[in-house]
Write a protein that holds these residues in place. Structure first.
Motif: not given
Length: 220
Positions: A145-149, A154-155, A166-169, A177-178
Protein backbone atom coordinates in the motif's frame (compact mmCIF):
# COMPACT_ATOMS: atom_id res chain seq x y z
CA UNK A 1 9.08 22.17 34.72
CA UNK A 2 10.96 22.67 31.45
CA UNK A 3 14.01 20.44 31.08
CA UNK A 4 17.08 21.88 29.35
CA UNK A 5 17.92 19.72 26.34
CA UNK A 6 20.84 19.24 24.01
CA UNK A 7 21.23 17.51 20.66
CA UNK A 8 24.38 15.67 19.65
CA UNK A 9 25.08 14.99 15.97
CA UNK A 10 26.85 11.67 15.65
CA UNK A 11 27.58 8.67 13.45
CA UNK A 12 26.84 5.05 14.24
CA UNK A 13 27.53 1.75 12.58
CA UNK A 14 30.68 0.73 10.75
CA UNK A 15 33.45 3.15 9.81
CA UNK A 16 33.11 2.14 6.17
CA UNK A 17 29.35 2.71 6.07
CA UNK A 18 28.20 5.02 8.87
CA UNK A 19 24.68 6.30 9.45
CA UNK A 20 23.96 9.82 10.62
CA UNK A 21 22.13 10.15 13.91
CA UNK A 22 20.90 12.82 16.29
CA UNK A 23 20.82 12.14 20.01
CA UNK A 24 18.41 14.30 22.04
CA UNK A 25 18.97 14.12 25.78
CA UNK A 26 18.66 16.20 28.94
CA UNK A 27 21.45 18.74 29.37
CA UNK A 28 22.42 16.87 32.53
CA UNK A 29 23.23 13.86 30.35
CA UNK A 30 21.08 11.65 32.58
CA UNK A 31 18.10 9.76 31.14
CA UNK A 32 16.01 6.88 32.49
CA UNK A 33 15.85 5.18 29.11
CA UNK A 34 15.96 5.90 25.41
CA UNK A 35 13.79 5.60 22.31
CA UNK A 36 15.10 4.88 18.82
CA UNK A 37 12.80 6.82 16.49
CA UNK A 38 12.42 4.89 13.22
CA UNK A 39 11.53 7.42 10.52
CA UNK A 40 9.38 6.78 7.46
CA UNK A 41 10.89 6.10 4.05
CA UNK A 42 11.35 8.59 1.24
CA UNK A 43 9.24 11.72 1.09
CA UNK A 44 7.32 10.69 4.21
CA UNK A 45 10.53 11.25 6.15
CA UNK A 46 10.90 14.73 4.66
CA UNK A 47 7.44 15.86 5.73
CA UNK A 48 7.68 14.12 9.12
CA UNK A 49 11.13 15.47 10.02
CA UNK A 50 9.89 18.36 12.18
CA UNK A 51 7.32 16.14 13.93
CA UNK A 52 9.99 13.57 14.80
CA UNK A 53 12.29 16.29 16.10
CA UNK A 54 9.48 17.57 18.32
CA UNK A 55 8.82 14.01 19.47
CA UNK A 56 12.43 13.76 20.53
CA UNK A 57 12.13 16.97 22.50
CA UNK A 58 8.93 15.79 24.16
CA UNK A 59 10.61 12.55 25.21
CA UNK A 60 13.52 14.46 26.72
CA UNK A 61 11.01 16.53 28.70
CA UNK A 62 9.94 13.20 30.26
CA UNK A 63 13.51 12.27 31.08
CA UNK A 64 13.89 9.88 28.12
CA UNK A 65 16.66 10.23 25.55
CA UNK A 66 15.72 10.00 21.86
CA UNK A 67 17.83 8.87 18.93
CA UNK A 68 16.80 9.97 15.44
CA UNK A 69 18.65 8.76 12.35
CA UNK A 70 18.75 8.51 8.57
CA UNK A 71 18.62 5.00 7.15
CA UNK A 72 21.70 3.84 5.29
CA UNK A 73 21.30 4.96 1.69
CA UNK A 74 18.95 7.81 2.62
CA UNK A 75 19.26 11.39 3.82
CA UNK A 76 22.79 12.23 4.94
CA UNK A 77 23.79 8.66 5.78
CA UNK A 78 26.28 6.83 3.59
CA UNK A 79 25.36 4.44 0.80
CA UNK A 80 23.01 4.35 -2.17
CA UNK A 81 19.26 3.86 -2.04
CA UNK A 82 18.63 1.89 -5.27
CA UNK A 83 20.43 -1.29 -4.18
CA UNK A 84 19.09 -4.82 -3.85
CA UNK A 85 19.99 -5.12 -0.15
CA UNK A 86 18.37 -1.81 0.88
CA UNK A 87 15.91 -3.57 3.26
CA UNK A 88 18.81 -5.17 5.15
CA UNK A 89 20.46 -1.74 5.38
CA UNK A 90 17.25 -0.19 6.76
CA UNK A 91 16.97 -2.86 9.44
CA UNK A 92 20.70 -2.71 10.13
CA UNK A 93 20.35 1.04 10.70
CA UNK A 94 17.82 0.30 13.45
CA UNK A 95 20.07 -2.38 14.97
CA UNK A 96 23.08 -0.06 14.95
CA UNK A 97 21.07 2.77 16.52
CA UNK A 98 20.10 0.45 19.38
CA UNK A 99 23.72 -0.70 19.69
CA UNK A 100 24.90 2.92 19.82
CA UNK A 101 22.63 3.66 22.77
CA UNK A 102 23.63 0.50 24.59
CA UNK A 103 27.30 1.28 24.08
CA UNK A 104 26.60 4.59 25.83
CA UNK A 105 25.28 2.69 28.84
CA UNK A 106 21.52 2.88 28.19
CA UNK A 107 19.84 -0.28 29.48
CA UNK A 108 16.20 0.34 28.58
CA UNK A 109 15.79 0.97 24.84
CA UNK A 110 12.47 1.18 23.01
CA UNK A 111 11.53 1.62 19.34
CA UNK A 112 9.01 4.10 17.96
CA UNK A 113 8.16 3.90 14.26
CA UNK A 114 6.01 6.28 12.24
CA UNK A 115 3.99 5.04 9.21
CA UNK A 116 6.42 3.08 6.98
CA UNK A 117 8.98 3.42 9.79
CA UNK A 118 6.59 1.42 11.98
CA UNK A 119 6.62 -1.32 9.34
CA UNK A 120 10.42 -1.41 9.53
CA UNK A 121 10.44 -1.26 13.34
CA UNK A 122 8.20 -4.34 13.45
CA UNK A 123 10.41 -6.11 10.90
CA UNK A 124 13.52 -5.34 12.96
CA UNK A 125 12.20 -6.85 16.20
CA UNK A 126 13.30 -10.46 15.46
CA UNK A 127 16.85 -9.14 14.94
CA UNK A 128 16.96 -7.40 18.33
CA UNK A 129 17.20 -8.64 21.89
CA UNK A 130 16.04 -7.03 25.09
CA UNK A 131 13.92 -4.28 23.54
CA UNK A 132 11.84 -2.72 26.32
CA UNK A 133 8.88 -1.89 24.08
CA UNK A 134 7.77 -0.66 20.68
CA UNK A 135 5.31 2.02 19.56
CA UNK A 136 3.74 1.67 16.11
CA UNK A 137 2.44 5.14 15.29
CA UNK A 138 -0.04 5.32 12.39
CA UNK A 139 1.61 2.13 11.12
CA UNK A 140 1.72 1.25 7.45
CA UNK A 141 0.39 -2.29 7.81
CA UNK A 142 1.19 -3.33 4.24
CA UNK A 143 4.27 -2.27 2.32
CA UNK A 144 2.43 -2.77 -0.96
CA UNK A 145 0.00 0.00 0.00
CA UNK A 146 2.91 2.33 0.77
CA UNK A 147 4.46 1.63 -2.64
CA UNK A 148 1.18 2.20 -4.51
CA UNK A 149 0.57 5.50 -2.73
CA UNK A 150 4.09 6.78 -3.23
CA UNK A 151 4.12 5.78 -6.92
CA UNK A 152 0.86 7.66 -7.46
CA UNK A 153 2.22 10.79 -5.75
CA UNK A 154 5.43 10.52 -7.77
CA UNK A 155 3.54 10.36 -11.04
CA UNK A 156 1.33 13.32 -10.14
CA UNK A 157 4.18 15.56 -8.99
CA UNK A 158 7.25 14.44 -10.95
CA UNK A 159 5.95 12.66 -14.02
CA UNK A 160 6.57 9.22 -15.47
CA UNK A 161 9.98 9.60 -17.15
CA UNK A 162 11.75 7.48 -14.53
CA UNK A 163 9.29 4.62 -14.97
CA UNK A 164 11.22 3.40 -18.02
CA UNK A 165 14.44 2.76 -16.09
CA UNK A 166 14.92 -1.00 -15.89
CA UNK A 167 15.45 -2.60 -12.52
CA UNK A 168 14.21 0.23 -10.32
CA UNK A 169 10.93 1.51 -8.89
CA UNK A 170 10.84 5.32 -8.64
CA UNK A 171 8.96 6.76 -5.68
CA UNK A 172 8.84 10.30 -4.35
CA UNK A 173 12.28 11.14 -2.88
CA UNK A 174 13.22 7.47 -3.10
CA UNK A 175 14.29 5.03 -5.81
CA UNK A 176 14.06 1.33 -4.99
CA UNK A 177 15.83 -1.57 -6.62
CA UNK A 178 13.33 -4.15 -7.88
CA UNK A 179 14.43 -6.64 -5.20
CA UNK A 180 14.00 -4.05 -2.44
CA UNK A 181 10.59 -3.05 -3.80
CA UNK A 182 9.58 -6.72 -3.83
CA UNK A 183 10.63 -7.15 -0.18
CA UNK A 184 8.80 -4.00 0.85
CA UNK A 185 5.71 -4.99 -1.11
CA UNK A 186 5.54 -8.29 0.77
CA UNK A 187 6.20 -6.79 4.21
CA UNK A 188 3.27 -6.77 6.64
CA UNK A 189 2.54 -5.83 10.23
CA UNK A 190 0.23 -8.50 11.64
CA UNK A 191 -0.97 -9.29 15.13
CA UNK A 192 0.57 -12.77 15.18
CA UNK A 193 4.01 -11.54 14.09
CA UNK A 194 3.92 -8.76 16.68
CA UNK A 195 2.91 -11.30 19.35
CA UNK A 196 5.80 -13.61 18.40
CA UNK A 197 8.29 -10.85 19.20
CA UNK A 198 7.08 -10.86 22.82
CA UNK A 199 7.75 -7.15 23.20
CA UNK A 200 5.29 -4.78 24.92
CA UNK A 201 3.60 -3.00 22.03
CA UNK A 202 1.53 0.14 21.74
CA UNK A 203 -0.31 0.64 18.45
CA UNK A 204 -1.67 4.08 17.57
CA UNK A 205 -3.60 3.59 14.30
CA UNK A 206 -5.28 6.22 12.19
CA UNK A 207 -7.61 3.91 10.30
CA UNK A 208 -10.48 2.12 12.00
CA UNK A 209 -10.06 -1.03 9.88
CA UNK A 210 -10.07 -4.65 11.01
CA UNK A 211 -6.29 -5.11 10.71
CA UNK A 212 -5.64 -2.13 12.97
CA UNK A 213 -8.35 -3.30 15.36
CA UNK A 214 -6.62 -6.68 15.75
CA UNK A 215 -3.36 -4.96 16.63
CA UNK A 216 -5.08 -2.69 19.15
CA UNK A 217 -6.74 -5.72 20.75
CA UNK A 218 -3.36 -7.42 20.95
CA UNK A 219 -1.93 -4.32 22.65
CA UNK A 220 -4.54 -4.63 25.40
Amino acid sequence: RTVSTMTIDTWCGSESEPALGFLDLPESGLARGAVVICPPLGHEHVIAYRALRLLGQELVEKGIAAFRFDYLGQGDSSGESAVADAPDRWLRSIEESVAYLRSAGVEHVMLAGLTSGALLAAAALPRLEGIAGVVLWDPELAGSRFIRRQKSIHRMTVGTDDDDVAGVVPLLSLVLHDDAARWLGEARVQADSVAEAKVPTLVVPRRADEASAQLVRFRA
